[in-house]
Design a protein around this motif. Structure first.
Motif, PDB file in Angstrom:
ATOM      1  N   UNK A   1      18.225   3.918  -3.906  1.00 32.50           N
ATOM      2  CA  UNK A   1      16.710   4.488  -4.220  1.00 32.50           C
ATOM      3  C   UNK A   1      15.578   3.737  -3.498  1.00 32.50           C
ATOM      4  N   UNK A   2      16.191   2.683  -2.664  1.00 25.81           N
ATOM      5  CA  UNK A   2      15.159   1.990  -1.865  1.00 25.81           C
ATOM      6  C   UNK A   2      14.274   2.971  -0.943  1.00 25.81           C
ATOM      7  N   UNK A   3      14.992   3.647  -0.254  1.00 29.72           N
ATOM      8  CA  UNK A   3      13.887   4.424   0.716  1.00 29.72           C
ATOM      9  C   UNK A   3      13.199   5.452  -0.043  1.00 29.72           C
ATOM     10  N   UNK A   4      13.632   6.267  -0.924  1.00 26.54           N
ATOM     11  CA  UNK A   4      12.682   7.325  -1.571  1.00 26.54           C
ATOM     12  C   UNK A   4      11.737   6.286  -2.385  1.00 26.54           C
ATOM     13  N   UNK A   5      11.745   5.245  -2.762  1.00 29.43           N
ATOM     14  CA  UNK A   5      10.818   4.366  -3.571  1.00 29.43           C
ATOM     15  C   UNK A   5       9.914   3.920  -2.514  1.00 29.43           C
ATOM     16  N   UNK A   6      10.441   3.474  -1.436  1.00 28.41           N
ATOM     17  CA  UNK A   6       9.411   3.079  -0.529  1.00 28.41           C
ATOM     18  C   UNK A   6       8.435   4.092   0.047  1.00 28.41           C
ATOM     19  N   UNK A   7       9.174   5.413   0.070  1.00 27.62           N
ATOM     20  CA  UNK A   7       8.180   6.650   0.687  1.00 27.62           C
ATOM     21  C   UNK A   7       7.281   6.993  -0.467  1.00 27.62           C
ATOM     22  N   UNK A   8       7.828   7.217  -1.529  1.00 32.53           N
ATOM     23  CA  UNK A   8       6.771   7.566  -2.490  1.00 32.53           C
ATOM     24  C   UNK A   8       5.810   6.517  -2.913  1.00 32.53           C
ATOM     25  N   UNK A   9       5.953   5.336  -2.617  1.00 30.84           N
ATOM     26  CA  UNK A   9       4.967   4.379  -2.851  1.00 30.84           C
ATOM     27  C   UNK A   9       3.852   4.443  -1.672  1.00 30.84           C
ATOM     28  N   UNK A  10       4.507   4.698  -0.192  1.00 36.33           N
ATOM     29  CA  UNK A  10       3.527   4.934   0.704  1.00 36.33           C
ATOM     30  C   UNK A  10       2.688   6.126   0.790  1.00 36.33           C
ATOM     31  N   UNK A  11       3.125   7.267   0.066  1.00 42.65           N
ATOM     32  CA  UNK A  11       2.521   8.376   0.010  1.00 42.65           C
ATOM     33  C   UNK A  11       1.435   8.350  -1.372  1.00 42.65           C
ATOM     34  N   UNK A  12       1.584   7.210  -2.010  1.00 41.02           N
ATOM     35  CA  UNK A  12       0.630   6.852  -3.278  1.00 41.02           C
ATOM     36  C   UNK A  12       1.115   7.790  -4.361  1.00 41.02           C
ATOM     37  N   UNK A  13       2.352   8.191  -4.657  1.00 39.19           N
ATOM     38  CA  UNK A  13       2.788   9.041  -5.445  1.00 39.19           C
ATOM     39  C   UNK A  13       3.235   7.995  -6.714  1.00 39.19           C
ATOM     40  N   UNK A  14       3.620   6.724  -6.661  1.00 35.74           N
ATOM     41  CA  UNK A  14       3.955   6.074  -7.516  1.00 35.74           C
ATOM     42  C   UNK A  14       3.557   4.573  -6.926  1.00 35.74           C
ATOM     43  N   UNK A  15       2.540   3.892  -7.854  1.00 41.31           N
ATOM     44  CA  UNK A  15       2.158   2.797  -7.581  1.00 41.31           C
ATOM     45  C   UNK A  15       2.587   1.763  -8.164  1.00 41.31           C
ATOM     46  N   UNK A  16       2.847   0.534  -7.532  1.00 42.70           N
ATOM     47  CA  UNK A  16       3.363  -0.689  -7.908  1.00 42.70           C
ATOM     48  C   UNK A  16       2.209  -1.542  -8.658  1.00 42.70           C
ATOM     49  N   UNK A  17       2.525  -2.778  -9.163  1.00 41.05           N
ATOM     50  CA  UNK A  17       1.657  -3.529 -10.232  1.00 41.05           C
ATOM     51  C   UNK A  17       1.599  -4.840  -9.459  1.00 41.05           C
ATOM     52  N   UNK A  18       0.702  -5.404  -8.781  1.00 41.41           N
ATOM     53  CA  UNK A  18       0.428  -6.540  -8.164  1.00 41.41           C
ATOM     54  C   UNK A  18       0.289  -7.805  -9.334  1.00 41.41           C
ATOM     55  N   UNK A  19       0.670  -8.987  -8.702  1.00 40.33           N
ATOM     56  CA  UNK A  19       0.344  -9.858  -9.693  1.00 40.33           C
ATOM     57  C   UNK A  19       0.276 -11.138  -9.124  1.00 40.33           C
TER      58      UNK A  19
END
Length: 629
Positions: free
Chosen positions: A490-508
């Protein structure tokens, strides 16, 4: 008589210049400097299909990591990205262990000559890559506002002229873009200019620099005490360790602990080695000769070299470590071949990364153009500046991404930047300058340069997604999601979805190793997905209706994506909306437990979104992250 002698000397100098041998070379991509970023750029450019030439002023490849002897790295321990991870895996293989945390400053400590041999082996494996050594950059070759190559000199007075289609500035201090006439910043900035509340004033203060060294333990009976260097003053090194005299509050670490700060993983386990890069009354020095030509800086750099030699002499002569001397099998008989420059010029690029973009990435769109990642805190060295340094309050930051546009000068064509001189603010430079970040930035620069050659375009016209897509193939992180391994399906689609702004990460912000979490096995609310879809498409299905904070189910995810797919210009295929069933879920998406009524995980959602999407490379954005329709 004196006037005649001067005339004859000048005449002889010009005759020698005219008679000096001139070599002319042609290449598609020229990388000026085999630095950390330059080495990565040159190797990757060749791997990506462009005929490439690296011209380096020392005899080593790798810059900070090798010739500058800063071989305990800072940051990116948990980010297994691209060439950075490839280097670590090569080091693991050489040393026969994945534990390279021999020094307490870093989890990746190694001998400079080992990394140099790895880089040279990679370079030798590329048929399209040539590397030449012992040439100093002299000037950029220009045609109007376009860089067409560069001219170099060596210590024999010979000249090398290289003509190229694309030039990559891999110099530590931004020598090429300065020579080309690109705008740049040097030193600190005021808040009006930088847009950062942390900035205080404009001045020309840069960070301390260090002439690093590699020391070696020759055994308890050995005496490797060096000759007292010129200008030696023992008081400079007081308070460097708790064993040293100190007129102020003594430093709390004893000398052995200070040496172990940069203890290296070694091939010969009989002799310990240590990287000497100690900022506390040690071998940091202040010197600003950025605007001088590379070949002219070496005389000025003697003060930094003597600072380090003085510290070594102090350790040996005053603190009793006579058995620890300069390593005779590393770099230049233990002394680095080049300075560790933490800061130089910073180009004015098409995009400029400042600390606000790093602190709160989702308030901007630059993260959508990410090409390299880092997780180190903002860290500036100013202990040796002779005057008063503005008391900048460095903010806590999460891990971050470097935007592609920061590698491209705003007004100069034919040029890509890959080292510490990328387009960032003075404060942001405190974290973008670290070795792993620069190595990954260089790799992206190599992809960018090669694509410019293949497509016959200028860097400013590059397709962001095309560069990102190529980087993904090499397991390079676009976004620093630390909790999803590149080897996961799932790494590739997660990176792609992240770069598209479709799912956002949580920074700490987590001390010296900051994080951005994707939380792949957690759930997501209806409202969060809807807001992200609205941001990606520029449309709103709900028309300002109150969105539900209930957890999202598989069925709701399908429906919501289908609604957005109905809009003209959507990034999703409408036809795919009704196709998802248990067979596709299992056989094509490689997911399990298909039950439309259950909550969907963020990992599953990323895979689902990218199944619906028309293709990552077709969801184009400009260099500012704004969608191109």
């Amino acid at each position: 008589m004196k006037r005649s002698l001067i005339f004859c000397t000048l005449f002889l100098f010009f005759v020698l210049q005219l008679c000096a041998q001139v070599t002319v070379m042609n290449t598609q991509v020229l990388v000026v400097g085999g630095s950390t970023g330059g080495t990565a750029a040159g190797i990757q450019s060749a791997r990506s299909g462009a005929t490439t030439l690296i011209v380096e002023q020392t005899t080593m490849l790798g810059g900070m990591l090798t010739a500058a002897a800063v071989s305990c790295t800072d940051g990116n321990d948990g980010l297994k990205s691209g060439m950075w991870q490839q280097l670590r895996e090569a080091l693991y293989k050489h040393y026969g262990t994945t534990n390279l945390a021999s020094g307490w400053v870093s989890n990746t400590c190694f001998e400079p000559h080992v990394a140099d041999s790895i880089f040279k082996a990679w370079a030798a494996a590329e048929k399209k890559l040539t590397v030449v050594y012992n040439w100093y950059f002299d000037k950029a070759l220009m045609k109007a506002n376009k860089v067409t190559g560069a001219e170099f000199i060596n210590k024999k007075g010979e000249r090398l002229v290289v003509h190229a289609t694309i030039v990559v500035d891999g110099t530590d201090l931004g020598d090429v873009f300065a020579s080309a006439g690109a705008g740049y910043d040097l030193g600190m900035e005021d808040p009006t200019y930088s847009g950062e509340e942390e900035a205080i004033e404009k001045n020309d203060i840069i960070q301390d620099l260090t002439w690093s060294a590699i020391l070696k333990d020759y055994g308890k009976d050995a005496d490797k005490t060096i000759k007292q260097p010129a200008g030696y003053d023992a008081s400079k090194y007081y308070c460097s360790t708790s064993d040293a005299p100190c007129t102020d509050k003594p430093y709390q670490l004893d000398t052995r602990k200070v040496l172990n700060y940069g203890k290296l993983t070694v091939t010969d386990t009989l002799h310990s080695k240590f990287m000497l890069n100690w900022p506390v009354h040690g071998n940091d020095a202040y010197l600003n000769v950025v605007e001088r030509k590379p070949v002219e800086r070496e005389i000025a750099y003697l003060t930094a070299s003597n600072q380090t030699l003085g510290f070594i002499y102090f350790l040996q002569h005053q603190l009793g470590f006579k058995n620890i001397g300069l390593a005779d099998d590393e770099v230049n008989n233990g002394m680095a071949w080049m300075l560790y420059n933490r800061e130089g010029r910073r180009v004015k690029g098409l995009v400029r990364l400042n600390i606000n973009h790093i602190k709160k990435p989702y308030q901007y769109d630059l993260y959508k153009t990410g090409i390299a990642v880092g997780d180190y805190p903002v860290d500036h060295h100013h202990g040796q500046y002779p005057g008063k340094v503005p008391a900048i309050q460095f903010p806590k930051v999460p891990s971050f991404t470097i935007p592609l546009g920061a590698l491209i000068p705003s007004k100069i064509e034919g040029l890509v930047i890959c080292e510490k001189g990328i387009s960032v603010s003075n404060i942001a430079n405190g974290t973008t300058r670290l070795q792993p970040v620069v190595l990954l930035t260089g790799q992206a620069a190599g992809v960018l340069a090669a694509q410019c050659i293949a497509k016959k375009i200028q860097p400013g016209k590059i397709d962001v997604r095309a560069v990102q897509n190529e980087l993904l193939k090499m397991k390079c992180y676009l976004l620093p999601f630390c909790d999803v391994d590149p080897n996961e399906a799932s790494w590739n689609p997660i990176q792609q979805a992240g770069a598209l702004g479709l799912i956002r990460g949580v920074g700490k912000s987590i001390d010296w190793e900051n994080k951005t979490f994707f939380y792949p096995d957690s759930t997501i609310t209806n409202a969060e997905l809807e807001n992200n879809l609205n941001g990606a498409s520029g449309k709103s299905v709900k028309d300002n209706q109150r969105l539900s904070n209930d957890w999202l189910t598989i069925q709701q995810a399908k429906k919501m994506i289908g609604q957005h797919a109905a809009y003209p210009g959507s990034i999703f295929y409408l036809a795919n909306h009704k196709k998802i069933n248990e067979v596709i879920w299992k056989d094509q998406l490689h997911l399990t437990n298909y039950n439309e009524q259950r909550f969907i995980t963020r990992r599953e959602l990323a895979v689902l979104l990218m199944y619906y999407a028309k293709g990552f490379i077709d969801c184009r954005v400009d260099l500012f992250g704004k969608r191109l329709r």
